[in-house]
Design a protein around this motif. Structure first.
Motif, PDB file in Angstrom:
ATOM      1  N   GLY A  70       0.791  -1.221   0.000  1.00 13.07           N
ATOM      2  CA  GLY A  70       0.000   0.000   0.000  1.00 13.07           C
ATOM      3  C   GLY A  70       0.824   1.272   0.000  1.00 13.07           C
ATOM      4  N   LEU A  71       2.094   1.190   0.406  1.00 18.21           N
ATOM      5  CA  LEU A  71       2.930   2.398   0.416  1.00 18.21           C
ATOM      6  C   LEU A  71       3.081   2.987  -0.974  1.00 18.21           C
ATOM      7  CD1 LEU A  71       5.803   1.556   2.899  1.00 18.21           C
ATOM      8  CD2 LEU A  71       4.055   3.311   3.129  1.00 18.21           C
ATOM      9  N   ARG A  72       3.520   2.185  -1.908  1.00 15.08           N
ATOM     10  CA  ARG A  72       3.713   2.678  -3.278  1.00 15.08           C
ATOM     11  C   ARG A  72       2.365   3.053  -3.900  1.00 15.08           C
ATOM     12  NH1 ARG A  72       7.760   3.694  -5.869  1.00 15.08           N
ATOM     13  NH2 ARG A  72       9.157   2.536  -4.524  1.00 15.08           N
ATOM     14  N   TRP A  73       1.342   2.239  -3.666  1.00 15.18           N
ATOM     15  CA  TRP A  73       0.003   2.524  -4.177  1.00 15.18           C
ATOM     16  C   TRP A  73      -0.501   3.865  -3.653  1.00 15.18           C
ATOM     17  CZ3 TRP A  73      -4.557   2.962  -1.293  1.00 15.18           C
ATOM     18  CH2 TRP A  73      -5.741   3.019  -2.032  1.00 15.18           C
ATOM     19  N   LEU A  74      -0.313   4.102  -2.356  1.00 10.60           N
ATOM     20  CA  LEU A  74      -0.769   5.349  -1.752  1.00 10.60           C
ATOM     21  C   LEU A  74       0.005   6.534  -2.317  1.00 10.60           C
ATOM     22  CD1 LEU A  74      -2.705   6.582   0.252  1.00 10.60           C
ATOM     23  CD2 LEU A  74      -1.038   6.146   2.054  1.00 10.60           C
ATOM     24  N   ALA A  75       1.302   6.367  -2.497  1.00 11.64           N
ATOM     25  CA  ALA A  75       2.114   7.442  -3.085  1.00 11.64           C
ATOM     26  C   ALA A  75       1.608   7.783  -4.488  1.00 11.64           C
ATOM     27  CB  ALA A  75       3.579   7.029  -3.131  1.00 11.64           C
ATOM     28  N   GLU A  76       1.235   6.758  -5.270  1.00 12.89           N
ATOM     29  CA  GLU A  76       0.691   6.997  -6.616  1.00 12.89           C
ATOM     30  C   GLU A  76      -0.654   7.702  -6.537  1.00 12.89           C
ATOM     31  OE1 GLU A  76       0.541   3.180  -8.514  1.00 12.89           O
ATOM     32  OE2 GLU A  76       2.731   2.990  -8.562  1.00 12.89           O
ATOM     33  N   GLN A  77      -1.509   7.280  -5.613  1.00 14.48           N
ATOM     34  CA  GLN A  77      -2.828   7.894  -5.467  1.00 14.48           C
ATOM     35  C   GLN A  77      -2.723   9.372  -5.089  1.00 14.48           C
ATOM     36  OE1 GLN A  77      -5.829   6.205  -6.069  1.00 14.48           O
ATOM     37  NE2 GLN A  77      -4.391   4.664  -6.796  1.00 14.48           N
ATOM     38  N   LEU A  78      -1.708   9.715  -4.294  1.00  9.98           N
ATOM     39  CA  LEU A  78      -1.558  11.079  -3.793  1.00  9.98           C
ATOM     40  C   LEU A  78      -0.540  11.893  -4.585  1.00  9.98           C
ATOM     41  CD1 LEU A  78      -1.569  10.303   0.041  1.00  9.98           C
ATOM     42  CD2 LEU A  78      -3.499  10.908  -1.420  1.00  9.98           C
ATOM     43  N   ASP A  79      -0.043  11.343  -5.688  1.00  7.73           N
ATOM     44  CA  ASP A  79       0.948  12.007  -6.542  1.00  7.73           C
ATOM     45  C   ASP A  79       2.199  12.423  -5.763  1.00  7.73           C
ATOM     46  OD1 ASP A  79      -0.710  11.802  -8.815  1.00  7.73           O
ATOM     47  OD2 ASP A  79      -1.817  13.582  -8.176  1.00  7.73           O
ATOM     48  N   ILE A  80       2.744  11.487  -5.006  1.00  9.11           N
ATOM     49  CA  ILE A  80       3.964  11.719  -4.240  1.00  9.11           C
ATOM     50  C   ILE A  80       5.069  10.879  -4.868  1.00  9.11           C
ATOM     51  CG2 ILE A  80       5.103  11.404  -2.004  1.00  9.11           C
ATOM     52  CD1 ILE A  80       2.324  11.751  -0.716  1.00  9.11           C
ATOM     53  N   ASP A  81       6.214  11.508  -5.124  1.00  4.16           N
ATOM     54  CA  ASP A  81       7.356  10.778  -5.672  1.00  4.16           C
ATOM     55  C   ASP A  81       8.125  10.119  -4.541  1.00  4.16           C
ATOM     56  OD1 ASP A  81       6.880  11.489  -8.320  1.00  4.16           O
ATOM     57  OD2 ASP A  81       7.941  13.393  -8.082  1.00  4.16           O
ATOM     58  N   LEU A  82       8.221   8.794  -4.614  1.00  4.11           N
ATOM     59  CA  LEU A  82       9.006   8.058  -3.628  1.00  4.11           C
ATOM     60  C   LEU A  82      10.427   7.898  -4.132  1.00  4.11           C
ATOM     61  CD1 LEU A  82       6.725   5.117  -2.434  1.00  4.11           C
ATOM     62  CD2 LEU A  82       7.420   7.118  -1.164  1.00  4.11           C
ATOM     63  N   PRO A  83      11.395   7.874  -3.245  1.00  4.43           N
ATOM     64  CA  PRO A  83      12.763   7.613  -3.695  1.00  4.43           C
ATOM     65  C   PRO A  83      12.862   6.194  -4.242  1.00  4.43           C
ATOM     66  CG  PRO A  83      12.646   7.677  -1.293  1.00  4.43           C
ATOM     67  CD  PRO A  83      11.305   8.091  -1.814  1.00  4.43           C
ATOM     68  N   ALA A  84      13.778   5.994  -5.160  1.00  6.23           N
ATOM     69  CA  ALA A  84      13.963   4.667  -5.746  1.00  6.23           C
ATOM     70  C   ALA A  84      14.402   3.685  -4.669  1.00  6.23           C
ATOM     71  CB  ALA A  84      15.002   4.724  -6.846  1.00  6.23           C
ATOM     72  N   ILE A  85      13.944   2.454  -4.790  1.00  2.15           N
ATOM     73  CA  ILE A  85      14.335   1.414  -3.853  1.00  2.15           C
ATOM     74  C   ILE A  85      15.742   0.954  -4.233  1.00  2.15           C
ATOM     75  CG2 ILE A  85      13.819  -0.905  -3.022  1.00  2.15           C
ATOM     76  CD1 ILE A  85      10.860  -0.297  -3.742  1.00  2.15           C
ATOM     77  N   PRO A  86      16.685   1.006  -3.286  1.00  2.40           N
ATOM     78  CA  PRO A  86      18.055   0.602  -3.630  1.00  2.40           C
ATOM     79  C   PRO A  86      18.127  -0.881  -3.981  1.00  2.40           C
ATOM     80  CG  PRO A  86      17.843   1.046  -1.273  1.00  2.40           C
ATOM     81  CD  PRO A  86      16.547   1.417  -1.906  1.00  2.40           C
ATOM     82  N   ALA A  87      19.023  -1.201  -4.883  1.00  2.99           N
ATOM     83  CA  ALA A  87      19.197  -2.580  -5.309  1.00  2.99           C
ATOM     84  C   ALA A  87      19.745  -3.409  -4.149  1.00  2.99           C
ATOM     85  CB  ALA A  87      20.134  -2.659  -6.491  1.00  2.99           C
ATOM     86  N   ASP A  88      19.282  -4.640  -4.053  1.00  2.00           N
ATOM     87  CA  ASP A  88      19.759  -5.556  -3.030  1.00  2.00           C
ATOM     88  C   ASP A  88      20.995  -6.276  -3.585  1.00  2.00           C
ATOM     89  OD1 ASP A  88      20.159  -7.315  -1.008  1.00  2.00           O
ATOM     90  OD2 ASP A  88      18.212  -8.297  -1.154  1.00  2.00           O
ATOM     91  N   ARG A  89      22.134  -5.982  -3.036  1.00  2.00           N
ATOM     92  CA  ARG A  89      23.379  -6.516  -3.550  1.00  2.00           C
ATOM     93  C   ARG A  89      23.884  -7.724  -2.746  1.00  2.00           C
ATOM     94  NH1 ARG A  89      24.857  -3.019  -7.403  1.00  2.00           N
ATOM     95  NH2 ARG A  89      24.212  -0.858  -7.181  1.00  2.00           N
ATOM     96  N   ARG A  90      23.081  -8.245  -1.855  1.00  2.00           N
ATOM     97  CA  ARG A  90      23.533  -9.349  -1.031  1.00  2.00           C
ATOM     98  C   ARG A  90      23.736 -10.637  -1.802  1.00  2.00           C
ATOM     99  NH1 ARG A  90      19.068  -9.010   3.544  1.00  2.00           N
ATOM    100  NH2 ARG A  90      17.895  -8.517   1.686  1.00  2.00           N
TER     101      ARG A  90
END
Length: 93
Positions: A70-90
């Protein structure tokens, strides 16, 4: 993992009152609970917290929780730019 509206607001760079106001404007909340719980059940959930009161017996409070998806969905609904999710390098060999 589910987040409270206060935790979600902090993640989105807003205050809780501003997040609630924007969600109400978009028709996502009615009061402080999801306006369409069936439609948005993958993103927003109603959390029921019971407690016992000596005078009134069992009491129940309800609050809105935001799911991980719901975080990304909510950000899209409210027109909020989220920072990119960093790549998992493990798992890089």
């Amino acid at each position: 993992m589910e987040r409270t509206l206060a935790q979600t607001a902090a993640h989105l760079g807003l205050t809780r009152p501003k997040l609630i106001a924007r969600m109400r404007e978009k028709g996502l909340l009615k009061g402080n609970l999801p306006a369409a719980p069936e439609r948005d059940k993958a993103h927003l959930r109603i959390n029921v917290s019971p407690w016992y009161d000596e005078k009134y017996g069992m009491q129940y409070s309800q609050s809105t929780r935001v799911t991980q998806s719901g975080l990304r969905w909510l950000a899209e609904q409210l027109d909020i730019d989220l920072p990119a999710i960093p790549a998992d390098r493990r798992d890089v060999a």
